[in-house]
Design a protein around this motif. Structure first.
Motif, mmCIF file in Angstrom:
data_model
loop_
_atom_site.group_PDB
_atom_site.id
_atom_site.type_symbol
_atom_site.label_atom_id
_atom_site.label_comp_id
_atom_site.label_asym_id
_atom_site.label_seq_id
_atom_site.Cartn_x
_atom_site.Cartn_y
_atom_site.Cartn_z
ATOM 1 N N VAL A 68 0.850 -1.195 0.000
ATOM 2 C CA VAL A 68 0.000 0.000 0.000
ATOM 3 C C VAL A 68 0.881 1.239 0.000
ATOM 4 C CG1 VAL A 68 -1.965 -1.059 1.162
ATOM 5 C CG2 VAL A 68 -0.201 0.013 2.520
ATOM 6 N N LEU A 69 0.383 2.294 -0.635
ATOM 7 C CA LEU A 69 1.087 3.567 -0.584
ATOM 8 C C LEU A 69 1.089 4.074 0.848
ATOM 9 C CD1 LEU A 69 -0.304 5.347 -3.769
ATOM 10 C CD2 LEU A 69 1.999 4.444 -3.413
ATOM 11 N N ALA A 70 2.213 4.639 1.270
ATOM 12 C CA ALA A 70 2.341 5.123 2.646
ATOM 13 C C ALA A 70 2.584 6.624 2.647
ATOM 14 C CB ALA A 70 3.503 4.410 3.333
ATOM 15 N N HIS A 71 2.187 7.241 3.731
ATOM 16 C CA HIS A 71 2.484 8.663 3.924
ATOM 17 C C HIS A 71 3.054 8.839 5.324
ATOM 18 C CE1 HIS A 71 -0.863 9.600 6.713
ATOM 19 N NE2 HIS A 71 -1.443 8.584 6.108
ATOM 20 N N ALA A 72 3.794 9.916 5.518
ATOM 21 C CA ALA A 72 4.329 10.206 6.847
ATOM 22 C C ALA A 72 3.144 10.438 7.774
ATOM 23 C CB ALA A 72 5.229 11.425 6.794
ATOM 24 N N TYR A 73 3.127 9.718 8.896
ATOM 25 C CA TYR A 73 1.985 9.763 9.795
ATOM 26 C C TYR A 73 2.214 10.753 10.936
ATOM 27 C CZ TYR A 73 -1.602 8.131 13.004
ATOM 28 O OH TYR A 73 -2.666 8.066 13.853
ATOM 29 N N LYS A 74 3.303 10.612 11.644
ATOM 30 C CA LYS A 74 3.663 11.507 12.730
ATOM 31 C C LYS A 74 5.177 11.608 12.785
ATOM 32 C CE LYS A 74 -0.251 10.820 15.803
ATOM 33 N NZ LYS A 74 -0.714 10.377 17.103
ATOM 34 N N SER A 75 5.671 12.662 13.424
ATOM 35 C CA SER A 75 7.118 12.803 13.554
ATOM 36 C C SER A 75 7.594 12.115 14.823
ATOM 37 C CB SER A 75 7.501 14.278 13.571
ATOM 38 O OG SER A 75 6.915 14.915 14.687
ATOM 39 N N GLY A 76 8.891 12.001 14.958
ATOM 40 C CA GLY A 76 9.488 11.344 16.117
ATOM 41 C C GLY A 76 10.171 10.060 15.698
ATOM 42 N N THR A 77 10.978 9.515 16.604
ATOM 43 C CA THR A 77 11.679 8.267 16.349
ATOM 44 C C THR A 77 11.439 7.341 17.530
ATOM 45 O OG1 THR A 77 13.368 9.477 15.125
ATOM 46 C CG2 THR A 77 13.943 7.267 15.814
ATOM 47 N N VAL A 78 11.209 6.074 17.257
ATOM 48 C CA VAL A 78 10.967 5.108 18.330
ATOM 49 C C VAL A 78 12.116 4.105 18.406
ATOM 50 C CG1 VAL A 78 8.454 5.291 18.186
ATOM 51 C CG2 VAL A 78 9.627 3.564 16.842
ATOM 52 N N GLU A 79 12.360 3.603 19.594
ATOM 53 C CA GLU A 79 13.360 2.547 19.760
ATOM 54 C C GLU A 79 12.719 1.183 19.564
ATOM 55 O OE1 GLU A 79 15.786 2.827 23.236
ATOM 56 O OE2 GLU A 79 15.808 5.018 23.117
ATOM 57 N N GLU A 80 11.455 1.053 19.970
ATOM 58 C CA GLU A 80 10.716 -0.199 19.829
ATOM 59 C C GLU A 80 9.805 -0.084 18.613
ATOM 60 O OE1 GLU A 80 9.741 -2.950 22.144
ATOM 61 O OE2 GLU A 80 11.524 -2.663 23.358
ATOM 62 N N THR A 107 -8.050 -1.955 11.755
ATOM 63 C CA THR A 107 -7.561 -1.292 10.551
ATOM 64 C C THR A 107 -6.187 -0.700 10.840
ATOM 65 O OG1 THR A 107 -9.834 -0.721 9.958
ATOM 66 C CG2 THR A 107 -8.084 0.450 8.798
ATOM 67 N N LEU A 108 -5.201 -0.971 9.969
ATOM 68 C CA LEU A 108 -3.854 -0.449 10.181
ATOM 69 C C LEU A 108 -3.882 1.076 10.233
ATOM 70 C CD1 LEU A 108 -0.781 -1.041 10.407
ATOM 71 C CD2 LEU A 108 -0.690 -0.642 7.937
ATOM 72 N N GLN A 109 -3.306 1.627 11.293
ATOM 73 C CA GLN A 109 -3.208 3.072 11.450
ATOM 74 C C GLN A 109 -1.800 3.550 11.121
ATOM 75 O OE1 GLN A 109 -3.777 4.392 15.474
ATOM 76 N NE2 GLN A 109 -4.201 6.484 14.860
ATOM 77 N N SER A 110 -0.771 2.896 11.711
ATOM 78 C CA SER A 110 0.594 3.352 11.464
ATOM 79 C C SER A 110 1.596 2.234 11.704
ATOM 80 C CB SER A 110 0.942 4.545 12.356
ATOM 81 O OG SER A 110 0.907 4.165 13.715
ATOM 82 N N ALA A 111 2.773 2.405 11.107
ATOM 83 C CA ALA A 111 3.899 1.499 11.296
ATOM 84 C C ALA A 111 5.102 2.341 11.690
ATOM 85 C CB ALA A 111 4.191 0.728 10.007
ATOM 86 N N TRP A 112 5.787 1.928 12.749
ATOM 87 C CA TRP A 112 6.963 2.626 13.256
ATOM 88 C C TRP A 112 8.143 1.666 13.207
ATOM 89 C CZ3 TRP A 112 6.619 7.711 15.084
ATOM 90 C CH2 TRP A 112 5.328 8.220 15.178
ATOM 91 N N PHE A 113 9.260 2.109 12.632
ATOM 92 C CA PHE A 113 10.447 1.274 12.486
ATOM 93 C C PHE A 113 11.591 1.893 13.285
ATOM 94 C CE2 PHE A 113 7.803 0.666 8.791
ATOM 95 C CZ PHE A 113 7.779 -0.706 8.647
#
Length: 136
Positions: free
Chosen positions: A73-85, A98-104
């Motif tokens: 699926v096409l993705a867009h930037a959802y929110k700013s910030g960086t996660v460790e987990e 329903t998928l809301q966001s993916a954080w890497f």
């Protein structure tokens, strides 16, 4: 001669810094998703998935590790910030996830699928479910 050595040293230094940044930004992860879920109107079964942020952070790829079937699926930037987990977040309304966001890990910002109008209105109510991503 000094200029040449300085250029070589600078090139090696930049390569080391940029190479380290690339290693920290892991966009291949696995997730055990314990419920059926929807992405862009398509329902995917519960199971073990390889999740990848691909094509210059413009595409989310979910590959079912049992069947090998992939959904992109096409993705867009959802929110700013960086996660460790690294994690996936889902809107939970009734019996629908329903998928809301993916954080890497190491990637600036979360990414989400482009949403239809009906998905946007559903996201305003209901609960959020989180699934942890494991680095591959």
């Amino acid at each position: 001669m000094k200029t040449t050595l300085k250029n070589i040293a600078m090139t090696i230094g930049l390569t080391a810094v940029l190479g380290t940044a690339a290693l920290l930004a892991q966009t291949d992860s696995t997730a055990k998703i314990p419920f059926d879920f929807q992405i862009a109107g398509k329902t995917l079964p519960a199971g073990q998935y390889l999740v990848r942020l691909a094509q210059d952070n413009r595409m989310l790829v979910f590959r079912n590790m049992e069947t090998g079937q992939a959904t992109m699926v096409l993705a867009h930037a959802y929110k700013s910030g960086t996660v460790e987990e690294p994690k996936l977040t889902f809107n939970h309304s009734g019996d629908r996830y329903t998928l809301q966001s993916a954080w890497f890990a190491g990637v600036a910002g979360g990414y989400g699928p482009l949403q239809r109008k009906s998905d946007r209105s559903d996201g305003e109510r209901g609960m959020v479910a989180t699934v942890r991503l494991l680095q591959k």
